[in-house]
Design a protein around this motif. Structure first.
Motif, PDB file in Angstrom:
ATOM      1  N   ILE A  36     -27.361 106.868  56.819  1.00 41.36           N
ATOM      2  CA  ILE A  36     -26.843 106.312  55.555  1.00 41.36           C
ATOM      3  C   ILE A  36     -27.820 106.323  54.384  1.00 41.36           C
ATOM      4  CG2 ILE A  36     -24.993 104.848  56.446  1.00 41.36           C
ATOM      5  CD1 ILE A  36     -26.961 102.535  56.581  1.00 41.36           C
TER       6      ILE A  36
ATOM      7  N   GLN B 149     -26.932 107.903  51.030  1.00 41.93           N
ATOM      8  CA  GLN B 149     -25.914 107.276  50.166  1.00 41.93           C
ATOM      9  C   GLN B 149     -26.574 106.353  49.129  1.00 41.93           C
ATOM     10  OE1 GLN B 149     -22.817 108.058  50.015  1.00 41.93           O
ATOM     11  NE2 GLN B 149     -21.738 108.004  51.955  1.00 41.93           N
ATOM     12  N   PHE B 150     -27.757 105.839  49.468  1.00 35.40           N
ATOM     13  CA  PHE B 150     -28.413 104.852  48.618  1.00 35.40           C
ATOM     14  C   PHE B 150     -29.468 105.460  47.703  1.00 35.40           C
ATOM     15  CE2 PHE B 150     -26.385 102.545  51.954  1.00 35.40           C
ATOM     16  CZ  PHE B 150     -26.041 101.326  51.394  1.00 35.40           C
TER      17      PHE B 150
ATOM     18  N   HIS C  33     -30.833  95.493  41.575  1.00 36.76           N
ATOM     19  CA  HIS C  33     -29.452  95.134  41.259  1.00 36.76           C
ATOM     20  C   HIS C  33     -28.630  95.004  42.547  1.00 36.76           C
ATOM     21  CE1 HIS C  33     -25.558  95.192  39.167  1.00 36.76           C
ATOM     22  NE2 HIS C  33     -25.163  96.064  40.068  1.00 36.76           N
ATOM     23  N   PHE C  34     -28.770  95.996  43.441  1.00 36.60           N
ATOM     24  CA  PHE C  34     -28.033  95.965  44.708  1.00 36.60           C
ATOM     25  C   PHE C  34     -28.424  94.720  45.511  1.00 36.60           C
ATOM     26  CE2 PHE C  34     -27.853  96.907  49.272  1.00 36.60           C
ATOM     27  CZ  PHE C  34     -26.514  97.237  49.418  1.00 36.60           C
TER      28      PHE C  34
ATOM     29  N   GLN D 116     -26.785  91.685  43.947  1.00 43.90           N
ATOM     30  CA  GLN D 116     -25.330  91.662  44.110  1.00 43.90           C
ATOM     31  C   GLN D 116     -24.926  91.327  45.549  1.00 43.90           C
ATOM     32  OE1 GLN D 116     -24.490  91.390  41.047  1.00 43.90           O
ATOM     33  NE2 GLN D 116     -22.944  92.947  40.935  1.00 43.90           N
TER      34      GLN D 116
ATOM     35  N   GLN E   3     -23.026  88.043  46.925  1.00 41.63           N
ATOM     36  CA  GLN E   3     -21.764  88.164  47.656  1.00 41.63           C
ATOM     37  C   GLN E   3     -21.816  87.397  48.980  1.00 41.63           C
ATOM     38  OE1 GLN E   3     -20.729  91.968  49.410  1.00 41.63           O
ATOM     39  NE2 GLN E   3     -18.668  91.836  48.587  1.00 41.63           N
TER      40      GLN E   3
ATOM     41  N   TYR F 141     -20.052  85.664  43.244  1.00 45.12           N
ATOM     42  CA  TYR F 141     -20.211  87.111  43.183  1.00 45.12           C
ATOM     43  C   TYR F 141     -19.448  87.635  41.978  1.00 45.12           C
ATOM     44  CZ  TYR F 141     -19.704  92.061  44.199  1.00 45.12           C
ATOM     45  OH  TYR F 141     -19.716  93.431  44.094  1.00 45.12           O
TER      46      TYR F 141
ATOM     47  N   ARG G 241     -18.718  94.343  41.057  1.00 44.31           N
ATOM     48  CA  ARG G 241     -17.468  95.104  41.089  1.00 44.31           C
ATOM     49  C   ARG G 241     -16.698  94.870  42.393  1.00 44.31           C
ATOM     50  NH1 ARG G 241     -19.773 100.930  40.362  1.00 44.31           N
ATOM     51  NH2 ARG G 241     -21.559  99.907  41.321  1.00 44.31           N
TER      52      ARG G 241
ATOM     53  N   HIS H 126     -17.482 101.514  45.853  1.00 41.82           N
ATOM     54  CA  HIS H 126     -17.716 102.497  46.915  1.00 41.82           C
ATOM     55  C   HIS H 126     -16.828 103.731  46.806  1.00 41.82           C
ATOM     56  CE1 HIS H 126     -19.261  98.639  48.431  1.00 41.82           C
ATOM     57  NE2 HIS H 126     -20.164  99.373  49.026  1.00 41.82           N
TER      58      HIS H 126
ATOM     59  N   MET I 208     -18.160 107.394  47.250  1.00 40.02           N
ATOM     60  CA  MET I 208     -19.063 107.669  48.384  1.00 40.02           C
ATOM     61  C   MET I 208     -18.407 108.267  49.607  1.00 40.02           C
ATOM     62  SD  MET I 208     -21.291 104.220  48.371  1.00 40.02           S
ATOM     63  CE  MET I 208     -21.447 103.417  46.784  1.00 40.02           C
TER      64      MET I 208
END
Ligand code: HEM
Length: 150
Positions: free
Chosen positions: A63, A66-67, A74-75, A78, A82, A93, A96, A102, A105
């Motif tokens: 994975i 993907q990042f 920020h991630f 967030q 959450q 939260y 988005r 997502h 992706m």
């Protein structure tokens, strides 16, 4: 490979099963319950789990790509917001919707399971009890479809 397909199916089935079982044991009430937030070590504990999750993601070839290039701070904020929010903590939260964040992706079942595995490992590393781990996973299980764009 046959085994690989079996493992993937088991992974997501387990997540959904834990969700169902936990929902049975803890029917929704109108009172917010902050006991999970507390079991996760409150805001500091959650931030530490998410930080460790990020280290595990970077090391995980299933994975990591993907990042690539994301705003890590920020991630981190967030996802911490959450989890804090979902677990009954004093956070909201405001990021988005899962489907939106997502959507580009094409997250596969293997990738979803890999992230779940890493989250479990991060919780282990932070001394979170199995019961609390399962309660958090149960709260995340309903997000599976949106994250996968299903
Ligand atoms: C239950 C599982 C998941 C949860 C709760 C979750 C949660 C989140 C949250 C809260 C954000 C921030 C959204 C925002 O910035 O507004 C995010 C972004 C992101 N997620 Fe997930 N996620 C999950 C699964 C996955 C999976 C399986 C992958 C890929 C393997 C993934 C990759 C990403 C990436 C790359 C971003 C950054 C997007 C960007 O900044 O444009 N997530 N996720």
């Amino acid at each position: 490979m046959k085994y690989e397909r079996f493992r993937k199916t088991i992974g997501v089935t387990l997540l959904l099963l834990i969700g169902g079982l936990t929902a049975c044991q803890h029917p929704p009430t109108s009172e917010p319950d902050a006991s999970l937030y507390s079991a996760l070590g409150e805001r500091t504990g959650i931030e530490s789990i998410v930080e460790d999750l990020l280290y595990l993601i970077v090391e995980d070839e299933r994975i990591a790509f993907q990042f690539k290039g994301i705003d890590v701070a920020h991630f981190h904020k967030q996802l911490s917001d959450q989890i804090c929010d979902l677990s009954g903590g004093p956070c909201e939260y405001t990021g988005r919707e899962m489907r939106e964040s997502h959507s580009a992706m094409a997250v596969t079942e293997t990738q979803f399971n890999a992230l779940t595995e890493n989250l479990i490992l991060a919780m282990e590393q932070n001394g979170i009890t199995t019961g609390a781990q399962n309660r958090l996973l149960a709260l995340l299980a309903p997000l599976h479809k949106a994250v996968r764009g299903l």
